[in-house]
Design an enzyme around this catalytic site. Structure first.
Site, PDB file in Angstrom:
ATOM      1  N   ASN A   1       0.828  -1.163  -0.027  1.00  0.00           N
ATOM      2  CA  ASN A   1       0.028  -0.192  -0.066  1.00  0.00           C
ATOM      3  C   ASN A   1       0.751   1.178   0.025  1.00  0.00           C
ATOM      4  O   ASN A   1       0.679   2.309  -0.827  1.00  0.00           O
ATOM      5  CB  ASN A   1      -1.068  -0.027   1.295  1.00  0.00           C
ATOM      6  CG  ASN A   1      -2.280  -0.748   0.825  1.00  0.00           C
ATOM      7  OD1 ASN A   1      -2.522  -0.969   0.014  1.00  0.00           O
ATOM      8  ND2 ASN A   1      -2.916  -1.027   1.988  1.00  0.00           N
TER       9      ASN A   1
ATOM     10  N   PHE B   1      -5.548   3.535  11.748  1.00  0.00           N
ATOM     11  CA  PHE B   1      -5.783   2.925  10.516  1.00  0.00           C
ATOM     12  C   PHE B   1      -5.167   3.151   9.576  1.00  0.00           C
ATOM     13  O   PHE B   1      -5.352   4.600   9.282  1.00  0.00           O
ATOM     14  CB  PHE B   1      -7.247   2.597  10.554  1.00  0.00           C
ATOM     15  CG  PHE B   1      -8.047   1.644  11.466  1.00  0.00           C
ATOM     16  CD1 PHE B   1      -7.758   0.474  11.942  1.00  0.00           C
ATOM     17  CD2 PHE B   1      -8.893   2.537  12.436  1.00  0.00           C
ATOM     18  CE1 PHE B   1      -8.370  -0.327  12.857  1.00  0.00           C
ATOM     19  CE2 PHE B   1      -9.596   1.794  13.390  1.00  0.00           C
ATOM     20  CZ  PHE B   1      -9.107   0.337  13.848  1.00  0.00           C
ATOM     21  N   GLU B   2      -4.823   2.399   8.518  1.00  0.00           N
ATOM     22  CA  GLU B   2      -3.779   2.725   7.538  1.00  0.00           C
ATOM     23  C   GLU B   2      -4.647   3.659   6.440  1.00  0.00           C
ATOM     24  O   GLU B   2      -3.866   4.462   5.822  1.00  0.00           O
ATOM     25  CB  GLU B   2      -2.979   1.608   6.850  1.00  0.00           C
ATOM     26  CG  GLU B   2      -4.081   0.648   6.113  1.00  0.00           C
ATOM     27  CD  GLU B   2      -3.288  -0.540   5.651  1.00  0.00           C
ATOM     28  OE1 GLU B   2      -2.902  -0.564   4.640  1.00  0.00           O
ATOM     29  OE2 GLU B   2      -2.903  -1.691   6.454  1.00  0.00           O
ATOM     30  N   ALA B   3      -5.814   3.350   6.158  1.00  0.00           N
ATOM     31  CA  ALA B   3      -6.798   4.395   5.446  1.00  0.00           C
ATOM     32  C   ALA B   3      -6.852   5.576   5.749  1.00  0.00           C
ATOM     33  O   ALA B   3      -7.265   6.448   4.951  1.00  0.00           O
ATOM     34  CB  ALA B   3      -7.992   3.525   5.385  1.00  0.00           C
ATOM     35  N   GLY B   4      -6.117   5.931   7.030  1.00  0.00           N
ATOM     36  CA  GLY B   4      -6.280   7.603   7.319  1.00  0.00           C
ATOM     37  C   GLY B   4      -6.699   8.053   8.538  1.00  0.00           C
ATOM     38  O   GLY B   4      -6.346   9.072   8.737  1.00  0.00           O
TER      39      GLY B   4
END
Lengths: 323, 254
Positions: free
Chosen positions: A103, B50-53
């Protein structure tokens, strides 16, 4: 300023066979699904997809035979399915070409493209097979300018040789397609909640198409410019598409649809089941409005509508869907 | 095992790996249960990322994705992957990251990409790295969660998606990785840790109802069990919070 608003079908028709593209969103959130369904109805072929963590947006395109090559870190609907079933089958049957990244490295590749620089150095990937091995041969890469000549490149920092970095190549796609909460007719974009890598994906694309839940007046976005993420010169077309990400979630608008996701994953494990799903929900309907009726209409959609106090649906039934 | 399930035992064991005040990079499933339980018990000040932001979520409902709208609840900041990976993870600000995978070797290297010797022609394809490789490279330490079967703990894994201690000893440092490495592996059968010098995995504890030998027999490489004790049972208060507060919907709890 001139309006960039065009109908969804007209926007999708801009994407030719063999185009390179990225789609906004992340796993089970904010994918431009109405646009994806249009691409399938148009029977587009040989698309090259670039992404970090797509979900069913890619899976249904792969299953429908629209995709030739993907560069990605992950493809799954997370807790709903640990791998996209059509992606898994296409990879195992040798029906698709791919290259694996992580990612961070994919997002850094979009960032480099968006910044107009050829690569970005990272401290990640060292020691991994993501760095050491490749899915595409050197010949396959050299034969096609849509794919970077090298997957990755490891080097010492010229400033201090003790620092080891991995260079990741910039991405430039023909198209980026995003689905967002709000946009103006001339292309100012407001994204609420997590932004994923939508901004970088848009800024490294030649043509940007934004589908949105709502077209809003310019002054309403210009009154809080710090909350807007993409300026109008980077956006070429705007399509109003309410519920345009269903069955995926759009923060502040609606939740993901566990029942529809379960239907998809129940069908997509087999070729016949997948074809049935496509016929019923994509090829057998002409427009997104017809699709929304096919999945249960206003009553179903109302049950997914976000509670404004949360931005999602706190009482959403996520388990025991058969009861 | 009487009054709790294996998933509950693993969630509580994972939660104990999080210390008060730490920055935690959590993934979907058991790590979310563990992180949310830690936040509701011994580590109320832990910062869940969380890696999505999202950064420092105060979860009210369990997310089913690291980009779930539920991760927005009470967060200190919300942006995207680039901000989290660059300024938080790569910059060295993550204390503990969670990982899982299909195959794990004795040095904690993980495969979540494919089975088969040629990754271009896989016998079985998995989801791929996602952020796992980045977390494995750049978090200060990692906690691995896994199903414990012999074929999942082989002598050699087919693809190193997420680097652990590589070939053991100082090989991780030699590869150029600036920090981190696996600290503990929590499985369906026990808890494994790594020797400080060789970096080889050893059995620290076996779950109630099993013996150290049971765990060694279900592991595809030699596992030192000489110091193994029984994994402590969850205390009733932790179980109550896990069931009533963390996951009343039974999203991940089995």
């Amino acid at each position: 300023m001139p309006s960039k608003v065009i109908p969804l079908a007209q926007a999708a028709a801009l994407v030719p066979d063999g185009a390179t593209l990225s789609l906004g969103g992340f796993t089970t959130q904010r994918h431009p699904m109405a646009f994806v369904y249009e691409l399938i109805r148009l029977r587009r072929r040989n698309l090259y997809l670039f992404g970090h963590s797509p979900g069913g947006d890619w899976d249904i395109l792969i299953g429908a035979g629209c995709v030739k090559r993907v560069e990605l870190a992950y493809e799954a609907d997370e807790a709903f399915a640990t791998i996209g079933p059509r992606w898994r089958l296409a990879a195992e049957r040798g029906q698709i070409e791919w290259e694996d990244y992580s990612n961070f490295s994919m997002v850094a590749r979009f960032t480099a493209g968006a910044m107009g620089i050829p690569f970005m150095p990272l401290r990640s990937l060292l020691g991994s097979d993501v760095l050491a091995r490749g899915g595409l041969s050197a010949e396959a890469r050299a034969a096609d300018p849509r794919t970077s000549a090298l997957k990755l490149f490891e080097m010492q920092s010229p400033f201090d040789p003790r620092d080891r970095v991995v260079l990741v190549p910039a991405i430039h796609t023909d198209f980026a397609i995003l689905h967002v909460q709000k946009a103006t007719a001339n292309g100012i974009v407001r994204i609420e909640g997590q932004t994923f890598a939508d901004v970088q994906q848009a800024l490294c694309a030649e043509t940007v198409i934004v589908t949105c839940e709502e077209i809003v007046a310019e002054e309403s976005l210009r009154s809080e410019p710090e909350r807007n993420l993409i300026p109008m010169f980077a956006v070429h077309y705007v399509c109003p598409v309410p519920w345009g990400a269903h069955p995926y979630a759009v923060f502040n608008c609606y939740d993901y649809d566990p029942r529809q996701l379960k239907r998809y994953h129940g069908c997509a494990e087999s070729d016949a089941g997948f074809q049935t799903y496509l016929d019923q929900y994509v090829l057998g309907v002409k427009t997104h409005v017809e699709y929304l009726n096919a999945i249960g209409g206003a009553e179903r959609l109302e049950s997914l509508a976000a509670d404004p106090a949360y931005g999602y649906r706190p009482d959403l039934q996520r388990r025991r869907l058969d009861e | 095992m009487s009054d709790y399930t294996l998933t509950e035992l693993m969630a509580v064991t994972a939660a104990h790996e999080i210390q008060e005040g730490e920055v935690v990079f959590a993934g979907t499933g058991l790590p979310m249960l563990g992180a949310m339980l830690a936040q509701r018990t011994h580590a109320p000040g832990c910062c869940i990322i969380f890696e999505a932001g999202t950064v420092a979520s105060q979860l009210a409902h369990l997310p089913m994705s690291v980009g779930d709208p539920r991760a927005m609840r009470g967060a200190a900041t919300a942006a995207g992957l680039s901000e989290v990976f660059s300024y938080v993870l790569q910059a060295g600000r993550v204390d503990v990251g969670f990982l899982s995978g299909a195959q794990i070797d004795r040095y904690g290297n993980i495969n979540s990409t494919s089975i088969g010797l040629d990754p271009g022609h896989p016998q079985v394809r998995f989801s791929g790295s996602g952020g796992a490789c980045d977390i494995a490279c750049l978090a200060r330490r990692t906690v691995i969660i896994a199903l414990h079967e012999k074929r999942r703990f082989p002598d050699k894994i087919h693809y190193v998606t997420s680097p652990g201690w590589l070939e053991g000893g100082e090989s991780r440092e030699r590869a150029g990785l600036v920090r981190g490495g696996p600290d503990v592996v929590v499985t369906t059968k026990g808890v494994m840790r790594f020797r400080p010098d060789t970096k080889a995995m050893y059995l620290a504890s076996y779950h109630p109802g099993l013996t150290a030998l049971d765990v060694a027999q279900d592991t595809g490489f030699p596992l030192d069990v000489s110091e193994a004790v029984q994994t402590p049972s969850p205390d009733p208060q932790e179980l109550r919070i896990l069931r009533e507060v963390v996951d009343p919907e039974r999203v991940f709890r089995k």
